[in-house]
Design a protein around this motif. Structure first.
Motif, short mmCIF file in Angstrom:
data_model
loop_
_atom_site.label_atom_id
_atom_site.label_comp_id
_atom_site.label_asym_id
_atom_site.label_seq_id
_atom_site.Cartn_x
_atom_site.Cartn_y
_atom_site.Cartn_z
N ARG A 186 0.83 -1.21 0.00
CA ARG A 186 0.00 0.00 0.00
C ARG A 186 0.86 1.26 0.00
NH1 ARG A 186 -2.41 1.15 4.45
NH2 ARG A 186 -3.87 2.52 3.38
N PHE A 187 1.91 1.26 0.81
CA PHE A 187 2.76 2.43 1.00
C PHE A 187 3.49 2.80 -0.29
CE2 PHE A 187 6.95 4.06 2.72
CZ PHE A 187 6.46 5.26 3.18
N LEU A 188 4.02 1.80 -1.00
CA LEU A 188 4.85 2.06 -2.17
C LEU A 188 4.06 2.10 -3.48
CD1 LEU A 188 7.91 -0.23 -1.32
CD2 LEU A 188 7.77 2.26 -1.08
N VAL A 189 3.07 1.25 -3.62
CA VAL A 189 2.39 1.09 -4.91
C VAL A 189 0.98 1.66 -4.90
CG1 VAL A 189 1.69 -0.55 -6.70
CG2 VAL A 189 3.80 -0.94 -5.41
N GLY A 190 0.22 1.42 -3.83
CA GLY A 190 -1.15 1.91 -3.76
C GLY A 190 -2.09 0.84 -3.25
N GLU A 191 -3.37 1.15 -3.25
CA GLU A 191 -4.35 0.21 -2.70
C GLU A 191 -4.49 -1.02 -3.60
OE1 GLU A 191 -4.90 2.59 0.60
OE2 GLU A 191 -5.44 0.49 0.21
N VAL A 192 -4.74 -2.16 -2.96
CA VAL A 192 -4.90 -3.43 -3.66
C VAL A 192 -6.38 -3.65 -3.95
CG1 VAL A 192 -4.62 -5.93 -3.49
CG2 VAL A 192 -2.83 -4.40 -2.61
N LEU A 220 -1.43 -10.22 -5.98
CA LEU A 220 -2.07 -8.94 -5.74
C LEU A 220 -2.36 -8.23 -7.06
CD1 LEU A 220 0.41 -7.64 -3.01
CD2 LEU A 220 -1.66 -9.00 -2.64
N LYS A 221 -3.56 -7.71 -7.19
CA LYS A 221 -3.90 -6.83 -8.30
C LYS A 221 -4.22 -5.47 -7.70
CE LYS A 221 -7.14 -6.03 -12.11
NZ LYS A 221 -8.37 -6.50 -12.80
N PHE A 222 -3.44 -4.45 -8.08
CA PHE A 222 -3.59 -3.11 -7.51
C PHE A 222 -4.65 -2.31 -8.28
CE2 PHE A 222 0.52 -4.56 -6.11
CZ PHE A 222 0.69 -4.01 -4.85
N GLU A 223 -5.21 -1.32 -7.60
CA GLU A 223 -6.21 -0.47 -8.25
C GLU A 223 -5.63 0.29 -9.43
OE1 GLU A 223 -7.95 2.01 -5.28
OE2 GLU A 223 -9.01 0.36 -4.29
N ASN A 224 -4.32 0.58 -9.42
CA ASN A 224 -3.71 1.31 -10.53
C ASN A 224 -3.28 0.40 -11.68
OD1 ASN A 224 -1.40 0.06 -9.54
ND2 ASN A 224 -0.56 1.93 -8.63
N GLY A 225 -3.62 -0.89 -11.58
CA GLY A 225 -3.31 -1.83 -12.65
C GLY A 225 -2.05 -2.64 -12.43
N LEU A 325 -6.37 -17.02 1.53
CA LEU A 325 -5.53 -18.19 1.79
C LEU A 325 -6.35 -19.32 2.40
CD1 LEU A 325 -2.75 -19.57 2.00
CD2 LEU A 325 -2.39 -18.33 4.15
N ASN A 326 -7.22 -18.98 3.34
CA ASN A 326 -7.99 -20.01 4.05
C ASN A 326 -9.08 -20.63 3.20
OD1 ASN A 326 -6.45 -19.48 6.33
ND2 ASN A 326 -7.98 -18.16 7.27
N THR A 327 -9.61 -19.87 2.25
CA THR A 327 -10.78 -20.34 1.50
C THR A 327 -10.50 -20.70 0.05
OG1 THR A 327 -11.41 -18.10 0.80
CG2 THR A 327 -12.26 -18.89 2.93
N GLY A 328 -9.39 -20.19 -0.49
CA GLY A 328 -9.12 -20.39 -1.91
C GLY A 328 -9.86 -19.41 -2.80
N GLU A 329 -10.58 -18.46 -2.21
CA GLU A 329 -11.34 -17.50 -2.99
C GLU A 329 -10.47 -16.34 -3.45
OE1 GLU A 329 -14.40 -16.11 -0.42
OE2 GLU A 329 -15.36 -18.08 -0.16
N THR A 330 -10.88 -15.71 -4.54
CA THR A 330 -10.33 -14.40 -4.90
C THR A 330 -11.14 -13.35 -4.17
OG1 THR A 330 -9.61 -15.15 -7.08
CG2 THR A 330 -9.92 -12.78 -6.79
N VAL A 331 -10.47 -12.50 -3.41
CA VAL A 331 -11.16 -11.55 -2.54
C VAL A 331 -11.02 -10.14 -3.10
CG1 VAL A 331 -11.28 -10.54 -0.23
CG2 VAL A 331 -10.78 -12.99 -0.52
N ARG A 332 -12.13 -9.49 -3.30
CA ARG A 332 -12.12 -8.08 -3.67
C ARG A 332 -11.96 -7.27 -2.38
NH1 ARG A 332 -13.24 -4.48 -7.59
NH2 ARG A 332 -14.34 -2.56 -6.97
N VAL A 333 -10.85 -6.58 -2.24
CA VAL A 333 -10.48 -5.98 -0.97
C VAL A 333 -11.49 -4.92 -0.53
CG1 VAL A 333 -8.68 -4.70 0.26
CG2 VAL A 333 -8.05 -6.49 -1.37
N ALA A 334 -11.97 -4.08 -1.45
CA ALA A 334 -12.91 -3.01 -1.09
C ALA A 334 -14.21 -3.55 -0.51
CB ALA A 334 -13.20 -2.13 -2.30
#
Length: 357
Positions: A186-192, A220-225, A325-334
């Protein structure tokens, strides 16, 4: 001897290794003094207090009731952080706390609300933000020297796992061990935007009985691409392994301290060198810089960073990654934990000034 009113009188809440390290730096700073040491283990409290010329206590309430204590340094076990922060804020104390802010979002929101309602200065100890290499990398990225950011890679491996009783209460590998790396993302690249993860109990298969992991990889896929990876593990044969890489259209930044000291020996075995074995050997400058920034910020009325609100969003990312990690799901952070985060009031202006990205 009476101290001038501008001096910062601190209480150590927790007398373990990190508390002692912070106290060692504070005692070297002009205008700062540790006057109380609190620990539930009375022997530890008395021993460390004796080293600092401070008073010892096993009661948090007793220490927070001292009118001349204006700041607390919290290095208690992670499950207690949110409660101690809340009590310290209500007592009107400036707060420096080890990460994590809390172990769940509900407690984290409560801690942020307590700090911001009381209007007390507060800083969460993500010490890598104060490491000279990361500070320079942040400055270069913000100045546009990498251009558009495209990639992030982090590696975090401890030389050996902590005790089993710690691992099963730490909140999960990607929250605990991976928390620093995700905060740096988050600090270097931006929100995930999205996270997914895989892992296993490769070092200690017994962990699988508790649904825990000692090895994991997150995508990780960041909001800025930008795209990123995080590799976390709890065993190496060669020492403490921390690496961070940021890739941009104009170049790449690589952060790694591979040698201790910066010496390579050439002999009959070939080329060899020692490397840091533990986090205290890798980040001594960062630990000193973050606690110094806290003390000087409180003394001079400057904004502190990272704030509890900033740390709350790093906690959300860690919890989202752990859920993946626990579920194997892809999680949308927002979307993760939005019910709890919706309870946050708008950030005060001074918090926005002192926060992260």
């Amino acid at each position: 001897m009476m101290l001038p009113p501008q001096d910062l009188l601190c209480a150590m809440i927790g007398a373990g290794r990190m508390g002692q390290a912070h106290a060692g730096v504070l005692r070297t700073l002009s205008g700062v003094r540790v006057t109380w040491v609190m620990d539930v283990n009375e022997e530890n409290a008395r021993r460390v207090a004796g080293q600092l010329g401070a008073r010892a206590s096993t009661s948090l309430e007793e220490v927070l009731a001292q009118p001349d204590v204006s700041a607390v340094i919290i290095s208690t076990p992670a499950p207690t952080h949110a409660n101690v922060i809340e009590q310290a804020a209500k007592a009107g104390k400036a707060i420096f706390t080890e990460k994590p802010l809390a172990q769940n979002l509900a407690d984290g929101v409560r801690a942020v609300q307590a700090v911001e309602s009381a209007g007390v200065p507060a800083q969460v100890a993500f010490q890598r933000r104060y490491d000279p290499a990361y500070v320079q990398a942040k400055q270069m990225i913000d100045a546009g020297e990498l251009g558009r950011l495209e990639g992030f890679r982090a590696v975090g491996r401890d030389p050996e796992p902590p005790p089993m009783e710690y691992l099963v209460t730490a909140g999960g590998l990607l929250v605990d061990m991976g928390g620093h790396d995700l905060d740096l993302a988050r600090f270097l690249v931006g929100e995930v935007e999205e996270v997914r993860a895989i892992g296993g109990a490769l070092v200690n298969p017994e962990l699988a009985r508790y649904g825990e992991h000692d090895t994991a990889v997150a995508l990780l896929k960041f909001e800025n691409g930008a795209l990123g990876t995080l590799e976390v593990g709890l065993r190496t044969s060669y020492g403490y392994d921390i690496r961070t890489e940021v890739l941009g259209e104009k170049g790449r930044l690589h952060i790694e301290r591979d040698r201790r000291p910066d010496l390579t020996v050439y002999d009959a075995r070939g080329a060899n060198h020692d490397r840091p074995r533990h986090f205290t050997e890798r980040f001594p400058e960062a630990y000193a810089a973050e606690i110094t920034a806290f003390a000087q910020g409180v003394l001079n009325g400057r904004p502190l960073t990272p704030t509890p609100r900033d740390a709350l969003f790093s906690l959300r990312l860690g919890l989202a990654a752990q859920h993946a990690l626990n579920t194997g799901e892809t999680v949308r952070v927002a979307d993760f934990g939005w019910e709890e985060l919706a309870k946050l009031p708008p950030a005060p202006a001074e918090v926005l000034e002192g926060g992260g990205r």
